[in-house]
Design an enzyme around this catalytic site. Structure first.
Site, PDB file in Angstrom:
ATOM      1  N   SER A 162      33.458  18.771 -30.802  1.00 23.90           N
ATOM      2  CA  SER A 162      32.749  17.691 -31.229  1.00 23.90           C
ATOM      3  C   SER A 162      33.671  16.950 -31.289  1.00 23.90           C
ATOM      4  O   SER A 162      34.421  16.079 -30.990  1.00 23.90           O
ATOM      5  CB  SER A 162      31.506  18.180 -31.529  1.00 23.90           C
ATOM      6  OG  SER A 162      30.954  17.535 -31.523  1.00 23.90           O
ATOM      7  N   HIS A 173      29.856  17.760 -25.590  1.00 28.73           N
ATOM      8  CA  HIS A 173      28.532  17.951 -25.553  1.00 28.73           C
ATOM      9  C   HIS A 173      27.049  17.486 -24.380  1.00 28.73           C
ATOM     10  O   HIS A 173      26.029  17.228 -24.094  1.00 28.73           O
ATOM     11  CB  HIS A 173      27.538  17.636 -26.522  1.00 28.73           C
ATOM     12  CG  HIS A 173      27.538  18.015 -27.947  1.00 28.73           C
ATOM     13  ND1 HIS A 173      28.433  19.565 -28.341  1.00 28.73           N
ATOM     14  CD2 HIS A 173      28.340  17.545 -28.748  1.00 28.73           C
ATOM     15  CE1 HIS A 173      28.376  19.200 -29.446  1.00 28.73           C
ATOM     16  NE2 HIS A 173      28.618  18.176 -30.031  1.00 28.73           N
TER      17      HIS A 173
END
Length: 241
Positions: free
Chosen positions: A132, A167
């Site tokens: 991330s 994501h």
């Protein structure tokens, strides 16, 4: 080669999972397989989460049982002076950066000089990686929710050319928003990671892509001639227990 010395390969890994999201450990085991030595030193850097204690414990729980020497670098309660901080980071075989707020991460690193030290470690052969925000930070730009709504961030360490979007398949709006940013030139062409993917870059070029689940994909996203986003899926080698 400089003056007869062979320079180490500069390597970075973008992770779409790992100890904080997956129970099978496949991506972390694959990552450690690329580390230097039989028992590498692995430093977790949880800056993007504000050095969240629960996050640190999850890392230690996951890596204490592996063939490595885990450690943690916290900056919100920093204990090392500049000389000790440099010696510590340059001694690591792997620097593993956690998720959280990408913009805050970069600002705090620069305040403490960690950005410069990570560049030096990278040039010396330390494997840099993260999930991330910990994937976003290595590129020249990224797609982020650091400011609340999904948007682009034209900032990063620039160790990898282009941009990164994590994501890609799991958060509503990610795919469309990143494609719009790349198509309109707000972000340069880059790499979009679905959850479950790992991507190894050597000297700035993709050299391996893996997936812990068959449907997970890595994409190369660029602006097309007509002002649209063009997406190309990269074949990922499946990881097996």
């Amino acid at each position: 080669m400089t003056g007869g010395t062979v320079l180490p390969a500069r390597r970075a890994v973008l992770l779409g999972g790992g100890f904080s999201t997956d129970d099978d450990g496949l991506l972390d085991d694959w990552l450690l397989g690329h580390a230097r030595g039989p028992r590498p030193k692995v430093c977790f850097v949880p800056t993007a989460s504000g050095d969240a204690p629960a996050y640190v414990e999850r890392f230690l729980d996951a890596f204490r049982s592996r063939a490595c020497e885990p450690s943690v670098l916290t900056l919100f309660r920093r204990e090392l002076d500049d000389e000790a901080l440099r010696a510590f980071l340059l001694s690591q075989d792997v620097v593993y950066v956690g998720g959280g707020n990408t913009a805050n991460l970069l600002a705090i690193w620069r305040t403490h000089g960690v950005d410069r030290l990570l560049r030096e470690a990278y040039d010396r052969g330390t494997l840099l990686c993260g999930i991330s925000a910990g994937a976003n930070c290595w590129a020249a730009g990224s797609h982020t929710d650091s400011f609340g709504p999904l948007t682009y961030l034209r900032d990063g360490l620039g160790l990898l050319p282009g941009s990164v979007c994590p994501h890609y398949d799991s958060e509503p709006g990610r795919r469309a928003s990143y494609r719009t940013a790349v198509a309109g030139g707000a972000l340069p062409a880059g790499w979009a990671l679905e959850d479950g993917v790992g991507a190894l870059f050597t000297d700035g070029r993709l050299t391996e892509a893996v997936a812990r689940k068959p449907e997970a994909r890595l994409y190369r996203v660029r602006a097309g001639l007509g002002g649209e986003a063009v997406e190309r899926a990269v074949t990922c080698r499946p990881l097996r227990a």
